[in-house]
Design a protein around this motif. Structure first.
Motif, PDB file in Angstrom:
ATOM      1  N   THR A 148      55.733  12.837  14.190  1.00  0.00           N
ATOM      2  CA  THR A 148      55.511  13.603  12.968  1.00  0.00           C
ATOM      3  C   THR A 148      54.652  12.845  11.970  1.00  0.00           C
ATOM      4  O   THR A 148      53.811  13.432  11.288  1.00  0.00           O
ATOM      5  CB  THR A 148      56.865  13.958  12.322  1.00  0.00           C
ATOM      6  N   PHE A 149      54.869  11.538  11.879  1.00  0.00           N
ATOM      7  CA  PHE A 149      54.167  10.726  10.885  1.00  0.00           C
ATOM      8  C   PHE A 149      53.208   9.721  11.540  1.00  0.00           C
ATOM      9  O   PHE A 149      53.026   8.613  11.036  1.00  0.00           O
ATOM     10  CB  PHE A 149      55.171   9.980  10.009  1.00  0.00           C
ATOM     11  N   SER A 150      52.593  10.107  12.644  1.00  0.00           N
ATOM     12  CA  SER A 150      51.737   9.164  13.369  1.00  0.00           C
ATOM     13  C   SER A 150      50.581   8.672  12.515  1.00  0.00           C
ATOM     14  O   SER A 150      50.162   7.511  12.615  1.00  0.00           O
ATOM     15  CB  SER A 150      51.200   9.807  14.652  1.00  0.00           C
ATOM     16  N   LYS A 151      50.060   9.529  11.631  1.00  0.00           N
ATOM     17  CA  LYS A 151      48.949   9.121  10.775  1.00  0.00           C
ATOM     18  C   LYS A 151      49.425   8.110   9.735  1.00  0.00           C
ATOM     19  O   LYS A 151      48.792   7.071   9.524  1.00  0.00           O
ATOM     20  CB  LYS A 151      48.333  10.332  10.085  1.00  0.00           C
ATOM     21  N   ASN A 152      50.541   8.394   9.057  1.00  0.00           N
ATOM     22  CA  ASN A 152      51.075   7.458   8.059  1.00  0.00           C
ATOM     23  C   ASN A 152      51.393   6.099   8.673  1.00  0.00           C
ATOM     24  O   ASN A 152      51.196   5.057   8.049  1.00  0.00           O
ATOM     25  CB  ASN A 152      52.359   8.005   7.437  1.00  0.00           C
ATOM     26  N   LEU A 153      51.912   6.121   9.902  1.00  0.00           N
ATOM     27  CA  LEU A 153      52.391   4.904  10.540  1.00  0.00           C
ATOM     28  C   LEU A 153      51.336   4.233  11.413  1.00  0.00           C
ATOM     29  O   LEU A 153      51.621   3.216  12.049  1.00  0.00           O
ATOM     30  CB  LEU A 153      53.635   5.219  11.380  1.00  0.00           C
TER      31      LEU A 153
END
Length: 403
Positions: free
Chosen positions: A337-342
């Motif tokens: 879900t948060f691959s971009k943030n992480l």
């Protein structure tokens, strides 16, 4: 996994409020039993007894975890849950873990209350303040701000929760914000989380310009305050510059060896050696699809312990500990879900791996240290060696850093 600690009184996060009235009533993941118990440890009766003794008699410290509980339905509820700014702590799971202290790295890379980008100053303070409000309404977890707090928690059968942050991105170019974070109870902080910031470079960047002049000021202030420094997500040159500039030893709280698994998320042995030569300690990582190994490419306890045995050979057992980096819920789904943030893609680079639904044996904070100590017992490590890697090495650094 142990039975719940005697001092735990069944408190649930924010139970002093009314779910559905004061905050959304979102179904949450199980803290215990979400996935099958680890079957990879075959301990006899004597080994099980020794494992439990070592887990309960020793101070046991997780150098890096996220003991928050996440929604059962990540696709449907995760964004709403995070935007409330009220993450739940897994009190029941922690009470079964056997840990004395956990460095809680609140989820500020995904703390998207006011911005999809995370790491905003007001959001971080909101996150810390809300978590402290919850802690203030129970008496099993104590706020850990010193070694005295950790030792008292062990003596009293309780657990110390030490607030930590994976990056200093939210201070922007305001060095005094480090003092404010210290005042809120933060006792450990990273330099950069994958993306470069005012202090230096993160591990995702194409080039690493090293620690900036402002970064040098920030490291000096961290030393003066007694803030432990974490290099887990910093670029290689930035890490080397911090090791050189800091007057105190530093941590890599949650990573592994790039020589064992060649991704940006792991640290080269040369950088790990430089940290160890200045007295620092590395905590072994277990977040999904990080500390894999050629011998165990399906992520499990055995994969992580391949990094452990390698690094014991490289820097000595006195410089190795554990920072499992686990949480309560679907960690793989959270990454998706948060691959971009992480920065998941940049952290893994082009190394191929077989995706797993969870890390077998190190799925959440409740089970990690029972299985870690059980593995060490079954592989012939002494009581003194086990005590060193579950807390002694960390305490040695904190005695110098925390004053």
């Amino acid at each position: 996994m142990l039975e719940p600690a005697e001092q735990y009184k069944q408190y649930r996060s924010y139970s002093y409020l009314e779910a559905g009235v004061d905050y959304p009533d979102i179904p949450m993941a199980k803290e215990v039993g979400r996935v099958p118990a680890y079957a990879g440890l075959e301990l006899d009766t004597e080994q099980r007894a020794r494992t439990e003794r070592l887990l309960t008699e020793n101070v046991v410290i997780s150098l890096h975890d996220h003991p928050s509980v996440f929604p059962e339905d990540l696709a449907g509820d995760l964004r709403e849950y995070i935007r409330t700014g009220r993450e739940l702590t897994g009190f029941e799971g922690l009470a079964r873990s056997g840990m004395t202290a956990v460095f809680d790295n609140v989820m500020d890379g995904t703390c998207c209350i006011s911005s999809e980008g995370g790491w905003k100053w007001t959001d971080v303070l909101h996150d810390l303040g809300m978590r402290m409000s919850d802690l203030a309404h129970q008496d099993y977890l104590v706020k850990g701000e010193s070694l005295a707090d950790i030792r008292a928690a062990h003596a009293d059968g309780k657990m110390a929760l030490v607030f930590a942050l994976e990056a200093a991105t939210m201070i922007e170019n305001e060095v005094d914000r480090l003092d404010i974070l210290y005042g809120f109870g933060v006792r450990q902080i990273g330099i950069a989380y994958s993306e470069a910031n005012y202090l230096g470079s993160g591990l995702k960047e194409r080039g690493d310009g090293g620690l900036t002049y402002f970064g040098e000021r920030a490291v000096t202030r961290m030393n003066k305050l007694g803030l432990a420094i974490d290099l887990s997500h910093s670029g290689d040159q930035t890490s080397l510059d911090v090791i050189k500039h800091s007057k105190q030893p530093v941590f890599m709280t949650h990573c592994g060896s790039r020589e064992v698994w060649p991704t940006n998320r792991m640290k080269p042995d040369a950088v790990i050696k430089a940290m160890a030569e200045r007295g620092g300690v590395i905590g072994l990582e277990a977040a999904p699809h990080t500390t894999l190994s050629p011998a165990h490419p399906k992520h499990s306890l055995e994969s992580v312990m391949d990094h452990f045995t390698h690094l014991v050979d490289v820097v000595g057992i006195e410089h190795v500990a554990f920072g499992p980096d686990t949480l309560f819920g679907d960690h793989v789904g959270l990454h998706d879900t948060f691959s971009k943030n992480l920065s998941i893609g940049q952290a893994h680079g082009h190394v191929e791996y077989e995706k797993q639904p969870y890390v077998d044996g190190l799925e959440n904070p409740a089970e990690c240290f029972y299985n870690i100590i059980g593995w060490l017992v079954s592989h012939g490590y002494s009581d003194d060696e086990i005590a060193a890697v579950v807390s002694g090495n960390i305490i040695r650094v904190l005695e110098e850093v925390w004053f």
